[in-house]
Write a protein that holds these residues in place. Structure first.
Motif, short mmCIF file in Angstrom:
data_model
loop_
_atom_site.label_atom_id
_atom_site.label_comp_id
_atom_site.label_asym_id
_atom_site.label_seq_id
_atom_site.Cartn_x
_atom_site.Cartn_y
_atom_site.Cartn_z
N GLN A 76 -17.30 21.90 26.30
CA GLN A 76 -18.33 20.89 26.21
C GLN A 76 -19.72 21.48 26.41
O GLN A 76 -20.70 20.99 25.85
N LEU A 77 -19.82 22.52 27.23
CA LEU A 77 -21.11 23.20 27.40
C LEU A 77 -21.57 23.79 26.07
O LEU A 77 -22.75 23.70 25.70
N LEU A 78 -20.64 24.38 25.32
CA LEU A 78 -20.99 24.96 24.03
C LEU A 78 -21.36 23.87 23.02
O LEU A 78 -22.29 24.04 22.22
N ARG A 79 -20.65 22.76 23.05
CA ARG A 79 -20.99 21.65 22.15
C ARG A 79 -22.38 21.10 22.46
O ARG A 79 -23.16 20.81 21.56
N ALA A 80 -22.67 20.95 23.74
CA ALA A 80 -23.99 20.46 24.14
C ALA A 80 -25.09 21.44 23.72
O ALA A 80 -26.17 21.04 23.29
N ALA A 81 -24.80 22.73 23.84
CA ALA A 81 -25.77 23.75 23.44
C ALA A 81 -26.04 23.69 21.95
O ALA A 81 -27.17 23.89 21.49
N LYS A 82 -25.01 23.42 21.15
CA LYS A 82 -25.19 23.28 19.71
C LYS A 82 -26.09 22.08 19.39
O LYS A 82 -26.96 22.15 18.51
N ALA A 83 -25.88 20.97 20.10
CA ALA A 83 -26.73 19.81 19.89
C ALA A 83 -28.17 20.09 20.31
O ALA A 83 -29.12 19.69 19.63
N SER A 84 -28.34 20.79 21.41
CA SER A 84 -29.68 21.13 21.88
C SER A 84 -30.39 22.04 20.88
O SER A 84 -31.59 21.87 20.61
N ALA A 85 -29.65 23.00 20.32
CA ALA A 85 -30.24 23.88 19.31
C ALA A 85 -30.66 23.10 18.08
O ALA A 85 -31.75 23.32 17.52
N ALA A 86 -29.81 22.17 17.64
CA ALA A 86 -30.15 21.35 16.46
C ALA A 86 -31.38 20.50 16.72
O ALA A 86 -32.25 20.36 15.84
N LEU A 87 -31.50 19.93 17.92
CA LEU A 87 -32.68 19.13 18.26
C LEU A 87 -33.94 19.98 18.31
O LEU A 87 -35.04 19.49 18.08
N ALA A 88 -33.77 21.28 18.60
CA ALA A 88 -34.91 22.20 18.63
C ALA A 88 -35.25 22.73 17.25
O ALA A 88 -36.18 23.54 17.10
N GLY A 89 -34.50 22.29 16.24
CA GLY A 89 -34.78 22.72 14.88
C GLY A 89 -34.16 24.04 14.50
O GLY A 89 -34.58 24.66 13.51
N ARG A 90 -33.16 24.48 15.26
CA ARG A 90 -32.50 25.74 14.97
C ARG A 90 -31.08 25.50 14.46
O ARG A 90 -30.44 24.54 14.87
N GLY A 91 -30.61 26.41 13.63
CA GLY A 91 -29.24 26.33 13.13
C GLY A 91 -28.32 27.26 13.89
O GLY A 91 -27.22 27.55 13.43
N PHE A 92 -28.74 27.72 15.05
CA PHE A 92 -27.96 28.66 15.84
C PHE A 92 -28.26 28.46 17.32
O PHE A 92 -29.33 27.97 17.70
N VAL A 93 -27.31 28.83 18.16
CA VAL A 93 -27.43 28.65 19.61
C VAL A 93 -27.95 29.93 20.24
O VAL A 93 -27.53 31.03 19.89
N LEU A 94 -28.88 29.78 21.20
CA LEU A 94 -29.40 30.89 21.98
C LEU A 94 -28.83 30.83 23.40
O LEU A 94 -28.43 29.75 23.87
N PRO A 95 -28.82 31.95 24.10
CA PRO A 95 -28.39 31.91 25.50
C PRO A 95 -29.20 30.93 26.35
O PRO A 95 -28.68 30.34 27.30
N ASP A 96 -30.47 30.74 25.99
CA ASP A 96 -31.29 29.78 26.74
C ASP A 96 -30.73 28.36 26.66
O ASP A 96 -30.88 27.57 27.60
#
Length: 354
Positions: A277-297
């Motif tokens: 779920q942490l990884l899924r949330a990170a993917k959503a956060s990346a998408a909201l930031a306008g990125r198509g990829f997840v960062l460690p941040d």
């Protein structure tokens, strides 16, 4: 109103078909960004001074998760849940949890229809796209457990028959601190079903003055209009699901989970479900930031709201003031941050997409 289920003979009932929004073409980045801004803007007109809580609530929705709002009464927990529900044109049910609430009030029950001489399934309040569970920890563990199957598998099983829930599906539950009178602690399995926990906190002076000004004569919630349909949300979920996660970020996530399990300050570390779920949330956060990829941040920023409510601190450590948030912060400080291709400096996470 709750969704409907077909009336079937008790001897030969088949699972009800799920209600799914009509499929549409893949959503482009511009449309995704526009809808995200509209949803958060609509919510911020009601929730004063809580932009981070609003963004996290939308992140959990887009990550196909469930949200737990925990804080003292009167800080806007239920208002946040209602506002998110108003911004999306979907079915919404609200459950007021009380000590005498029964599991069948949530899931539904089969009732014998004497005139038709057959059993009918009467769906409970869980049959909606967005379910608001108010003061969930005022109900007993038996009633709380009625949510376990629906939150994890998006279905309800009654008398041996499974009924699919509508998609998208999200539970937003509020709870008071367990020190409040008349509350029950959520079982560990129940807490682990919630993707993230938010503590609202008191608003700052400016936000509280604005609230006193705008909430006196009118209810700002009444002015909120839906800015997205269920089909829009379904398309946004597809965008989030397609967000890229590198092997380095996955290894970083696993290292964080293992650090909590090996900590001598914790009695219970992060479960595999928690890391997923942490990884899924990170993917959503990346998408909201306008990125198509997840960062460690993205992982670092979401680690506390996603993991802290699942961890159990040892009594000795807790007596010395250690909290789950402290353990997570310590683990993040010790685990090396993976470098991303194109980063300006090693260890930083502001690079380009893989």
């Amino acid at each position: 109103m709750p969704g409907t289920a077909p009336q079937q003979n008790h001897q030969d009932r088949q699972p009800a078909q799920p209600t799914t929004p009509p499929r549409q073409q893949a959503m482009d980045a511009g449309r995704f960004a526009g809808l995200s801004r509209d949803i958060m803007a609509a919510m911020n007109t009601v929730i004063d001074g809580k932009e981070e809580a609003v963004e996290l609530a939308l992140t959990v929705l887009l990550a196909r998760g469930h949200l737990l709002l925990e804080d003292v009464p009167g800080v806007g927990k239920t208002l946040l849940a209602k506002t998110l529900a108003r911004t999306v044109d979907c079915t919404v049910n609200r459950i007021q949890f009380t000590p005498d609430l029964l599991p069948s009030d949530i899931t539904g029950v089969s009732i014998y229809n004497q005139s038709a001489q057959s059993f009918e399934f009467r769906p409970g309040a869980i049959f909606a796209n967005l379910v608001i569970g108010d003061e969930i920890n005022r109900a007993s563990a038996k009633t709380q457990s009625a949510l376990l199957e629906s939150m994890e598998e998006h279905q309800v099983t009654v008398d041996g028959t499974s009924y699919r829930l509508a998609e998208p599906f999200m539970v937003i539950a509020t709870q008071n601190p367990i020190e409040m009178e008349g509350t029950y602690p959520l079982p560990e399995a129940q807490r682990d079903r919630f993707m993230a926990r938010i503590s609202m906190g008191y608003p700052d002076t400016t936000a509280e003055l604005a609230m006193l000004e705008t909430h006196q004569s009118v209810n700002p919630l009444e002015a909120v209009r839906a800015v997205a349909t269920t089909a829009d949300v379904a398309a946004m979920l597809d965008v989030v699901a397609s967000t890229h996660v590198s092997s380095a970020v996955k290894e970083y996530t696993v290292a964080l989970g293992q650090a909590t399990r090996s900590s001598d300050q914790l009695r219970l570390g992060a479960s595999p479900r928690a890391l997923l779920q942490l990884l899924r949330a990170a993917k959503a956060s990346a998408a909201l930031a306008g990125r198509g990829f997840v960062l460690p941040d993205d992982i670092r920023n979401l680690a506390e709201p996603v993991l802290a409510h699942r961890l159990i601190v040892e009594r000795k450590a807790a007596s010395m003031g250690t909290t789950a948030a402290h353990v997570i912060a310590d683990a993040l400080a010790r685990i090396p941050v993976p470098a991303q291709p194109g980063t300006a400096q090693p260890g930083k996470s502001n690079g380009a997409a893989p």
